[in-house]
Design a protein around this motif. Structure first.
Motif, PDB file in Angstrom:
ATOM      1  N   ASN A   8      11.465  25.674  37.370  1.00 53.43           N
ATOM      2  CA  ASN A   8      12.041  26.759  38.172  1.00 53.43           C
ATOM      3  C   ASN A   8      12.975  27.637  37.355  1.00 53.43           C
ATOM      4  O   ASN A   8      13.064  28.845  37.577  1.00 53.43           O
ATOM      5  CB  ASN A   8      12.791  26.182  39.377  1.00 53.43           C
ATOM      6  N   ILE A   9      13.696  27.047  36.417  1.00 52.05           N
ATOM      7  CA  ILE A   9      14.644  27.801  35.601  1.00 52.05           C
ATOM      8  C   ILE A   9      14.003  28.324  34.327  1.00 52.05           C
ATOM      9  O   ILE A   9      14.660  28.941  33.493  1.00 52.05           O
ATOM     10  CB  ILE A   9      15.872  26.918  35.289  1.00 52.05           C
ATOM     11  N   GLY A  10      12.685  28.110  34.188  1.00 52.50           N
ATOM     12  CA  GLY A  10      11.963  28.548  33.005  1.00 52.50           C
ATOM     13  C   GLY A  10      12.003  27.513  31.895  1.00 52.50           C
ATOM     14  O   GLY A  10      12.695  26.501  31.979  1.00 52.50           O
ATOM     15  N   GLY A  33      11.778  22.764  46.926  1.00 50.59           N
ATOM     16  CA  GLY A  33      13.224  22.873  46.826  1.00 50.59           C
ATOM     17  C   GLY A  33      13.737  23.551  45.570  1.00 50.59           C
ATOM     18  O   GLY A  33      12.997  23.840  44.636  1.00 50.59           O
ATOM     19  N   PHE A  34      15.012  23.839  45.573  1.00 53.61           N
ATOM     20  CA  PHE A  34      15.770  24.363  44.444  1.00 53.61           C
ATOM     21  C   PHE A  34      15.223  25.698  43.922  1.00 53.61           C
ATOM     22  O   PHE A  34      14.859  25.845  42.774  1.00 53.61           O
ATOM     23  CB  PHE A  34      15.902  23.314  43.351  1.00 53.61           C
ATOM     24  N   GLY A  35      15.191  26.654  44.854  1.00 53.84           N
ATOM     25  CA  GLY A  35      14.905  28.036  44.497  1.00 53.84           C
ATOM     26  C   GLY A  35      13.474  28.475  44.631  1.00 53.84           C
ATOM     27  O   GLY A  35      13.194  29.679  44.669  1.00 53.84           O
ATOM     28  N   PRO A  64       5.046  31.102  39.473  1.00 53.37           N
ATOM     29  CA  PRO A  64       5.770  31.274  38.209  1.00 53.37           C
ATOM     30  C   PRO A  64       7.199  30.768  38.311  1.00 53.37           C
ATOM     31  O   PRO A  64       7.698  30.492  39.414  1.00 53.37           O
ATOM     32  CB  PRO A  64       5.748  32.797  38.012  1.00 53.37           C
ATOM     33  N   PRO A  65       7.906  30.630  37.191  1.00 52.36           N
ATOM     34  CA  PRO A  65       9.322  30.262  37.242  1.00 52.36           C
ATOM     35  C   PRO A  65      10.136  31.238  38.081  1.00 52.36           C
ATOM     36  O   PRO A  65       9.794  32.429  38.186  1.00 52.36           O
ATOM     37  CB  PRO A  65       9.742  30.298  35.768  1.00 52.36           C
ATOM     38  N   CYS A  66      11.223  30.742  38.635  1.00 51.21           N
ATOM     39  CA  CYS A  66      12.075  31.574  39.494  1.00 51.21           C
ATOM     40  C   CYS A  66      12.775  32.683  38.722  1.00 51.21           C
ATOM     41  O   CYS A  66      13.324  33.603  39.333  1.00 51.21           O
ATOM     42  CB  CYS A  66      13.129  30.703  40.184  1.00 51.21           C
ATOM     43  N   ILE A  67      12.772  32.606  37.396  1.00 49.03           N
ATOM     44  CA  ILE A  67      13.439  33.610  36.567  1.00 49.03           C
ATOM     45  C   ILE A  67      12.530  34.785  36.231  1.00 49.03           C
ATOM     46  O   ILE A  67      12.954  35.721  35.545  1.00 49.03           O
ATOM     47  CB  ILE A  67      13.949  32.997  35.256  1.00 49.03           C
TER      48      ILE A  67
END
Length: 459
Positions: free
Chosen positions: A71-73, A264-266, A428-431
């Motif tokens: 999620n954070i890349g 979860g988490f974004g 894709p990642p959240c970033i």
């Protein structure tokens, strides 16, 4: 004399490090969910942000977040540094002891949970989080049976594979005593012949209530449900459904467990997917995005009603690596970075303004796209041969040449997408940035031309 031997010995051919890695993998690594002989894994040599590079130096935009967890890349420097700093200070410690990384990770997880959910039991991943949540529910209620949905996935341990509701359960179905499955709402492929989201919600709740009454309400310890099903199709529930499930659980004294391992988490544009539905379960399971998979970590967020059961009663459960310091340090850095950099808000904006509209535009263009659904950076395309009949482009539990060619077309142009049966999951990642989304959508647009060639409209 052969020309190649003139002038001395011939130098041995140079073998790339990627080839050595591949050969060693094929000689010794037994891969999950795979027929070993036909497997051809791609060698990944480095990653950064939303991109990966293979052994030949080719770059790929990662629309899979691997198994929907980065999620954070990839290689976020703040999380990498936190792991390094923790390793220099305290690599590991038994779960009976307190340490700052574990304590702070638990505090931060509880902080993003609904009010009244203040305790965290750490596990090594999502499957054992679900195992322990069910164990807590059984000990709390003194009951045994567990309700879970078809079109769900809760893990691959002996117990959680039987709570799962997809075809992977079938071959492993030796321990299903107490596992009872129900149909959750999914309007596109409705089991209830619904025509609207409201009908689907009402009929799904009636079905669930009826099933419980005929099975015997006093038998059920827990209802385990993915807040938004992930691997099984990314199907956001209709308004009112989860609140209705909460009411049914309360009526019959059943513990409600929301599985947020993937959502979860974004991932959905909120810290937890339950935030979208104004519902508070008794237990929430998590893993993956809590530290972007940098070090394995999962857990159970425990509401006061369940936690108090074990105030004076021993909880008979634990893991050697519960709350591992390296994993917890990564979780602390991930959550703090997501807050500081507005990563959850970015996921919400990307889904609302770029990814969602872009996928719907592709659906309007491509007859192979039967349905688009999702939110945040958590989307699925239902690929079909025929929009009228909704015939899937690959069979349930399998694949097809059409899907294989579509995935190959995307990969050949530098895009990795998550695939399950006849679906493409765009995760894709959240970033991810708007420009990266547009780059990926352009590649996906061309790949869907391949899928279109297998539809009835192109015959």
């Amino acid at each position: 004399m052969h020309p190649s031997t003139r002038g001395g010995p011939v130098a041995a051919p140079v073998i790339s490090t990627a080839q050595v890695t591949y050969d060693t993998d094929r000689a010794h690594v037994f891969h999950s969910w795979s027929a070993q002989k036909s497997l051809r894994p791609m060698v990944i040599e480095r990653s950064e942000g939303c991109r990966l590079w293979d052994g030949d130096g080719r770059s790929y935009l990662d629309f899979t977040s691997q198994l929907v967890f980065t999620n954070i890349g990839h290689q976020h420097p703040r999380v990498v540094a936190a792991i390094q700093e923790q390793a220099a200070k305290l690599c590991t410690i038994a779960p009976a002891h307190a340490n700052d990384a574990r304590a702070e990770a638990a505090r931060l997880v509880a902080e993003v949970a609904p009010d009244g959910m203040d305790k965290v039991f750490f596990t090594n991943g999502g499957a054992d989080a679900n195992e322990h949540a069910v164990r807590m529910a059984r000990l709390h209620t003194g009951r045994y049976k567990v309700l879970s949905a078809f079109r769900s996935y809760h893990g691959a341990t002996a117990e959680t594979i039987n709570f799962s509701g997809d075809h992977r359960r079938w071959i492993n179905d030796y321990g299903s005593a107490g596992a009872v499955h129900f149909h959750a709402p999914f309007l596109y492929r409705s089991e209830f012949h619904s025509e609207t989201e409201q009908q689907e919600c009402e009929r799904a709740l009636e079905h669930l209530d009826s099933l419980i009454r005929f099975e015997g309400p006093q038998a059920f310890a827990a209802l385990l449900i993915e807040t938004i099903p992930g691997t099984s199709g990314i199907m956001p529930p209709p308004p009112g459904y989860l609140a209705g499930v909460r009411e049914i659980c309360d009526r019959y004294g059943i513990v409600m467990i929301c599985d947020e391992v993937m959502a979860g988490f974004g991932r959905t544009g909120a810290w937890l997917a339950v935030d979208h539905y104004d519902v508070t379960p008794d237990l929430i399971t998590f893993a993956k995005g809590v530290n972007s998979g940098y070090v394995p970590l999962g857990g159970v967020i425990i509401g006061e009603r369940i936690a108090s059961t074990f105030d004076d009663r021993v909880y008979q459960g634990g893991l050697t690596y519960s709350g591992h310091p390296l994993a917890c340090a990564a979780a602390v850095a991930t959550i703090e970075t997501m807050r500081d950099e507005g990563i959850v808000e970015n996921a919400a904006a990307i889904g609302r303004d770029v990814l969602g509209p872009g996928l719907r535009a592709l659906a309007d263009k491509h007859p192979s796209v039967g349905d688009v659904r999702g939110l945040g950076v958590f989307w699925a395309l239902d690929l079909v041969r025929d929009r009228e009949t909704k015939e899937p482009l690959a069979p349930y539990g399998g694949t097809s040449p059409a899907i294989g060619e579509t995935l190959a077309a995307a990969k050949d142009n530098g895009l990795l997408v998550f695939n399950q049966y006849h679906r493409l999951h765009i995760v894709p990642p959240c970033i991810i940035t708007p420009d990266e989304v547009r780059e990926g959508l352009a590649i996906l647009d061309a790949a869907l031309d391949v899928a279109d060639s297998h539809t009835v409209s192109d015959r």
